[in-house]
Motif scaffolding. Structure first.
Motif, PDB file in Angstrom:
ATOM      1  N   ASN A 104      48.626  43.479  33.710  1.00 57.16           N
ATOM      2  CA  ASN A 104      48.695  42.394  34.698  1.00 57.16           C
ATOM      3  C   ASN A 104      49.801  42.627  35.723  1.00 57.16           C
ATOM      4  OD1 ASN A 104      46.543  40.968  33.472  1.00 57.16           O
ATOM      5  ND2 ASN A 104      47.966  40.248  31.911  1.00 57.16           N
ATOM      6  N   ASN A 105      49.860  43.860  36.234  1.00 60.82           N
ATOM      7  CA  ASN A 105      50.831  44.287  37.245  1.00 60.82           C
ATOM      8  C   ASN A 105      52.281  44.238  36.783  1.00 60.82           C
ATOM      9  OD1 ASN A 105      48.930  44.970  39.256  1.00 60.82           O
ATOM     10  ND2 ASN A 105      48.687  42.799  39.735  1.00 60.82           N
ATOM     11  N   VAL A 159      38.741  43.580  29.883  1.00 60.72           N
ATOM     12  CA  VAL A 159      38.295  44.716  30.706  1.00 60.72           C
ATOM     13  C   VAL A 159      36.780  44.686  30.893  1.00 60.72           C
ATOM     14  CG1 VAL A 159      38.070  47.239  30.777  1.00 60.72           C
ATOM     15  CG2 VAL A 159      40.237  46.200  30.067  1.00 60.72           C
ATOM     16  N   TYR A 169      36.252  50.049  35.341  1.00 58.94           N
ATOM     17  CA  TYR A 169      37.369  50.968  35.516  1.00 58.94           C
ATOM     18  C   TYR A 169      37.229  51.702  36.839  1.00 58.94           C
ATOM     19  CZ  TYR A 169      34.267  54.897  34.547  1.00 58.94           C
ATOM     20  OH  TYR A 169      33.242  55.812  34.613  1.00 58.94           O
ATOM     21  N   LYS A 170      38.347  52.262  37.277  1.00 60.00           N
ATOM     22  CA  LYS A 170      38.350  53.120  38.455  1.00 60.00           C
ATOM     23  C   LYS A 170      39.318  54.256  38.189  1.00 60.00           C
ATOM     24  CE  LYS A 170      38.471  51.134  42.463  1.00 60.00           C
ATOM     25  NZ  LYS A 170      38.968  50.402  43.649  1.00 60.00           N
ATOM     26  N   THR A 188      42.026  56.786  39.353  1.00 60.58           N
ATOM     27  CA  THR A 188      43.024  56.732  40.420  1.00 60.58           C
ATOM     28  C   THR A 188      43.792  58.053  40.448  1.00 60.58           C
ATOM     29  OG1 THR A 188      44.799  55.875  39.017  1.00 60.58           O
ATOM     30  CG2 THR A 188      43.294  54.246  40.017  1.00 60.58           C
ATOM     31  N   ALA A 245      42.537  52.781  36.194  1.00 58.18           N
ATOM     32  CA  ALA A 245      42.834  51.360  36.332  1.00 58.18           C
ATOM     33  C   ALA A 245      41.680  50.589  35.708  1.00 58.18           C
ATOM     34  CB  ALA A 245      43.006  50.977  37.795  1.00 58.18           C
ATOM     35  N   PHE A 246      41.983  49.591  34.889  1.00 60.69           N
ATOM     36  CA  PHE A 246      40.978  48.704  34.300  1.00 60.69           C
ATOM     37  C   PHE A 246      41.000  47.384  35.060  1.00 60.69           C
ATOM     38  CE2 PHE A 246      41.332  50.728  29.806  1.00 60.69           C
ATOM     39  CZ  PHE A 246      40.302  51.606  30.089  1.00 60.69           C
ATOM     40  N   TYR A 247      39.814  46.804  35.249  1.00 60.58           N
ATOM     41  CA  TYR A 247      39.665  45.561  36.005  1.00 60.58           C
ATOM     42  C   TYR A 247      38.934  44.521  35.173  1.00 60.58           C
ATOM     43  CZ  TYR A 247      40.974  48.479  39.933  1.00 60.58           C
ATOM     44  OH  TYR A 247      41.649  49.331  40.762  1.00 60.58           O
ATOM     45  N   GLU A 250      40.085  41.928  39.374  1.00 61.39           N
ATOM     46  CA  GLU A 250      41.548  42.037  39.394  1.00 61.39           C
ATOM     47  C   GLU A 250      41.989  43.174  38.476  1.00 61.39           C
ATOM     48  OE1 GLU A 250      43.706  40.091  41.189  1.00 61.39           O
ATOM     49  OE2 GLU A 250      41.960  39.111  42.087  1.00 61.39           O
ATOM     50  N   ARG A 251      42.914  44.006  38.974  1.00 60.33           N
ATOM     51  CA  ARG A 251      43.434  45.081  38.123  1.00 60.33           C
ATOM     52  C   ARG A 251      44.296  44.458  37.037  1.00 60.33           C
ATOM     53  NH1 ARG A 251      47.331  49.226  40.754  1.00 60.33           N
ATOM     54  NH2 ARG A 251      48.754  47.534  40.319  1.00 60.33           N
ATOM     55  N   THR A 295      46.863  49.608  33.915  1.00 60.96           N
ATOM     56  CA  THR A 295      46.831  50.977  34.414  1.00 60.96           C
ATOM     57  C   THR A 295      47.220  51.925  33.292  1.00 60.96           C
ATOM     58  OG1 THR A 295      49.072  50.781  35.295  1.00 60.96           O
ATOM     59  CG2 THR A 295      47.279  50.409  36.831  1.00 60.96           C
TER      60      THR A 295
END
Length: 132
Positions: free
Chosen positions: A32-33, A106, A109-110, A112, A117-119, A124-125, A128
């Motif tokens: 969560n950042n 989750v 994913y993307k 990077t 990164a999981f969303y 919302e990310r 990571t």
């Protein structure tokens, strides 16, 4: 068309992306950042075995294991619907709770530059990962 020329070619949409890129062990670096302080002895991680469709890892106190699911209708879909974990009690369970909650949320994913990164379902990310 009538003259036999190809006008349009349709291809199946690659719904799940290339899951093989997820294979291996990944350090969880943010949830969560919020950055997770690196600690070699208790660093949360997730290991993904694409061939076995299985995952295992460490939440910060307890270990977990299970599988993953992909939704063929959603690009880069991945979720962890049935993870089981050991049940040790530790002095600080705050990090473990955050990691566990994020893994349960989750949906995609993307890949990077840094790793993965999981969303969540809202895009919302939430996590990571850095290749171990």
């Amino acid at each position: 068309n009538a003259s036999g020329k190809v006008i349009l070619v349709l291809a199946s949409k690659g719904a799940t992306g290339d899951l093989s890129a997820l294979n291996g062990e990944w350090l969880i670096t943010t949830v969560n950042n919020e950055a997770i302080a690196f600690d070699l002895n208790k660093q949360p991680f997730i290991a993904i075995d694409v061939a076995k469709e299985a995952v295992h890892g460490y939440l910060g106190c307890n270990s977990f294991t299970g599988g993953y699911k992909v939704d063929e209708a959603v690009n880069n879909s991945i979720s962890f619907p049935a993870l089981g974990a050991t049940m040790m009690a530790c002095m600080d369970m705050e990090l473990e709770g955050k990691v566990s909650k994020a893994l349960n949320a989750v949906k995609t994913y993307k890949l990077t530059v840094e790793g993965i990164a999981f969303y969540d379902a809202n895009g919302e990310r939430i996590m990571t990962l850095l290749k171990k």
